[in-house]
Design an enzyme around this catalytic site. Structure first.
Site, PDB file in Angstrom:
ATOM      1  N   ASP A   1      -4.891  -6.181  -5.830  1.00 41.24           N
ATOM      2  CA  ASP A   1      -3.822  -7.133  -5.531  1.00 41.24           C
ATOM      3  C   ASP A   1      -4.447  -8.414  -5.003  1.00 41.24           C
ATOM      4  O   ASP A   1      -5.496  -8.377  -4.347  1.00 41.24           O
ATOM      5  CB  ASP A   1      -2.842  -6.576  -4.498  1.00 41.24           C
ATOM      6  CG  ASP A   1      -1.453  -7.203  -4.621  1.00 41.24           C
ATOM      7  OD1 ASP A   1      -1.354  -8.445  -4.567  1.00 41.24           O
ATOM      8  OD2 ASP A   1      -0.469  -6.464  -4.774  1.00 41.24           O
TER       9      ASP A   1
ATOM     10  N   ASP B   1       3.619  -1.364  -9.902  1.00 35.55           N
ATOM     11  CA  ASP B   1       4.964  -1.641  -9.402  1.00 35.55           C
ATOM     12  C   ASP B   1       5.188  -3.152  -9.341  1.00 35.55           C
ATOM     13  O   ASP B   1       5.989  -3.643  -8.550  1.00 35.55           O
ATOM     14  CB  ASP B   1       5.151  -1.003  -8.019  1.00 35.55           C
ATOM     15  CG  ASP B   1       6.616  -0.894  -7.608  1.00 35.55           C
ATOM     16  OD1 ASP B   1       7.467  -0.774  -8.506  1.00 35.55           O
ATOM     17  OD2 ASP B   1       6.899  -0.934  -6.390  1.00 35.55           O
TER      18      ASP B   1
ATOM     19  N   ASP C   1      -6.772 -11.744  -8.610  1.00 35.19           N
ATOM     20  CA  ASP C   1      -5.592 -12.010  -9.430  1.00 35.19           C
ATOM     21  C   ASP C   1      -5.767 -11.296 -10.770  1.00 35.19           C
ATOM     22  O   ASP C   1      -6.679 -11.626 -11.538  1.00 35.19           O
ATOM     23  CB  ASP C   1      -5.449 -13.523  -9.638  1.00 35.19           C
ATOM     24  CG  ASP C   1      -4.158 -13.915 -10.321  1.00 35.19           C
ATOM     25  OD1 ASP C   1      -3.840 -13.316 -11.370  1.00 35.19           O
ATOM     26  OD2 ASP C   1      -3.472 -14.829  -9.824  1.00 35.19           O
TER      27      ASP C   1
ATOM     28  N   LYS D   1       6.665  -1.045 -14.462  1.00 29.70           N
ATOM     29  CA  LYS D   1       8.069  -1.369 -14.197  1.00 29.70           C
ATOM     30  C   LYS D   1       8.510  -2.574 -15.018  1.00 29.70           C
ATOM     31  O   LYS D   1       7.757  -3.526 -15.190  1.00 29.70           O
ATOM     32  CB  LYS D   1       8.255  -1.666 -12.704  1.00 29.70           C
ATOM     33  CG  LYS D   1       9.686  -2.043 -12.326  1.00 29.70           C
ATOM     34  CD  LYS D   1       9.881  -2.023 -10.824  1.00 29.70           C
ATOM     35  CE  LYS D   1       9.205  -3.149 -10.099  1.00 29.70           C
ATOM     36  NZ  LYS D   1       9.469  -3.113  -8.647  1.00 29.70           N
TER      37      LYS D   1
ATOM     38  N   TRP E   1       2.358   2.853  -2.503  1.00 31.14           N
ATOM     39  CA  TRP E   1       1.932   3.701  -3.619  1.00 31.14           C
ATOM     40  C   TRP E   1       0.505   4.199  -3.406  1.00 31.14           C
ATOM     41  O   TRP E   1       0.186   5.332  -3.743  1.00 31.14           O
ATOM     42  CB  TRP E   1       2.043   2.936  -4.938  1.00 31.14           C
ATOM     43  CG  TRP E   1       3.425   2.919  -5.514  1.00 31.14           C
ATOM     44  CD1 TRP E   1       4.607   2.960  -4.818  1.00 31.14           C
ATOM     45  CD2 TRP E   1       3.781   2.851  -6.889  1.00 31.14           C
ATOM     46  NE1 TRP E   1       5.670   2.917  -5.678  1.00 31.14           N
ATOM     47  CE2 TRP E   1       5.199   2.844  -6.961  1.00 31.14           C
ATOM     48  CE3 TRP E   1       3.058   2.781  -8.067  1.00 31.14           C
ATOM     49  CZ2 TRP E   1       5.896   2.784  -8.164  1.00 31.14           C
ATOM     50  CZ3 TRP E   1       3.740   2.714  -9.279  1.00 31.14           C
ATOM     51  CH2 TRP E   1       5.142   2.715  -9.327  1.00 31.14           C
TER      52      TRP E   1
ATOM     53  N   GLY F   1       0.764  -1.236   0.000  1.00 26.32           N
ATOM     54  CA  GLY F   1       0.000   0.000   0.000  1.00 26.32           C
ATOM     55  C   GLY F   1       0.796   1.288   0.000  1.00 26.32           C
ATOM     56  O   GLY F   1       0.218   2.365   0.157  1.00 26.32           O
TER      57      GLY F   1
END
Length: 213
Positions: free
Chosen positions: A88, A127, A104, A167, A70, A68
Site C-alpha cells: 500500500d 480490497d 504505489d 472488489k 485483511w 491492515g
C-alpha cells in the site's frame, strides 16, 4: 436490555448520517473488541470461510493493505508459515509475519515486480476501492480499473490454478465486459457479498478460482 445508541455531534447532514452508522455499526464494535484494525476483516473472514482460499504455507500478495484488517486475518491463517506481502502507498503499522511494502501499485509496477520476482503466488487479494466521485457509473468504472490492475499482477505472477479476490462496485456496463474477459483466464468465477458489507453498499467481491495458465 436495549443496546445504547451513540449520539453524534453537530456536523453536515451527510457526514452526520455516516458517523451515526459508523459508531453504531456492530462490525465496527466487534472489530474494536477483537482488536482488528478495520471492520473489513470480517469480510475476508466470511470469504475465506465460504471458499477456503488461504491455507497454511501459501504465498499471498495483498494489494491495498492499509490499515491492515485483511493482513491480520491472513497472518492468523498462515500462522507463521508461508508468506504475506502487503502492499500500500499509505502507511501501515507492522504486523508480525507480514512483509509491509510501501509503494504505489499503479505507478511503481516495476518496483513491485522486482520485489516479487521469482515468487510463486498462490493467492492475490485486494480490497481496493476508488475515491467516491458522487457518480454511480464513474465509481463503478473506476473500481473496475483497479480490478484490472490487480489482474495485471495475477497474469504475470500468480501460479497456475491460483486464486484472486478483488472488489468492484456495481453500476456500469463495464462490469459485464470485465467479467466476461476473465472467463478465459479462470476456471470458475463467483460473486460474493459478505454480511459484513453494508446493505446500501454496491461493492461485490469477485472470487476468481483456478487460474488456467
Amino acid at each position: 436490555m436495549k443496546n445504547k445508541l451513540h449520539r453524534v455531534g453537530r456536523c453536515t447532514a451527510s457526514s452526520s448520517r455516516w458517523l451515526y452508522r459508523h459508531v453504531n455499526d456492530p462490525f465496527v464494535k466487534k472489530a474494536k473488541a477483537e482488536q482488528y484494525r478495520s471492520r473489513a476483516a470480517y469480510k475476508l473472514l466470511e470469504i475465506d470461510e465460504k471458499f477456503n482460499l488461504i491455507r497454511k504455507g501459501f504465498v499471498v500478495l495483498e494489494l491495498g493493505s492499509a490499515p491492515g484488517g485483511w493482513s491480520q486475518v491472513i497472518a492468523d491463517i498462515l500462522n507463521g508459515t508461508g508468506r504475506l506481502i502487503a502492499v500500500d502507498l499509505a502507511d501501515m503499522d507492522p504486523i508480525s509475519g507480514v512483509e509491509v511494502v510501501k509503494l504505489d501499485i499503479e505507478l511503481q509496477r516495476k518496483e513491485l515486480y522486482e520485489y516479487i520476482s521469482g515468487v510463486e503466488l498462490d493467492v492475490i487479494v485486494s480490497d481496493l476501492a476508488p475515491s467516491a466521485s458522487g457518480s454511480r457509473v464513474t465509481d463503478s468504472i473506476s473500481s473496475i480499473r483497479l480490478a484490472e490492475l490487480v489482474l495485471h499482477y495475477a497474469k504475470n505472477s500468480l501460479k497456475k490454478f491460483g486464486t484472486v479476490v478483488t472488489k468492484i462496485l456495481r453500476g456500469s456496463e463495464d462490469e459485464y465486459r470485465f467479467v466476461n474477459s476473465l472467463r478465459k483466464q479462470f476456471k470458475k468465477i463467483e460473486y460474493f457479498k459478505p454480511d459484513a458489507s453494508r446493505k446500501a453498499s454496491r461493492e461485490i467481491y469477485l472470487i476468481l478460482l483456478g487460474k488456467l495458465s
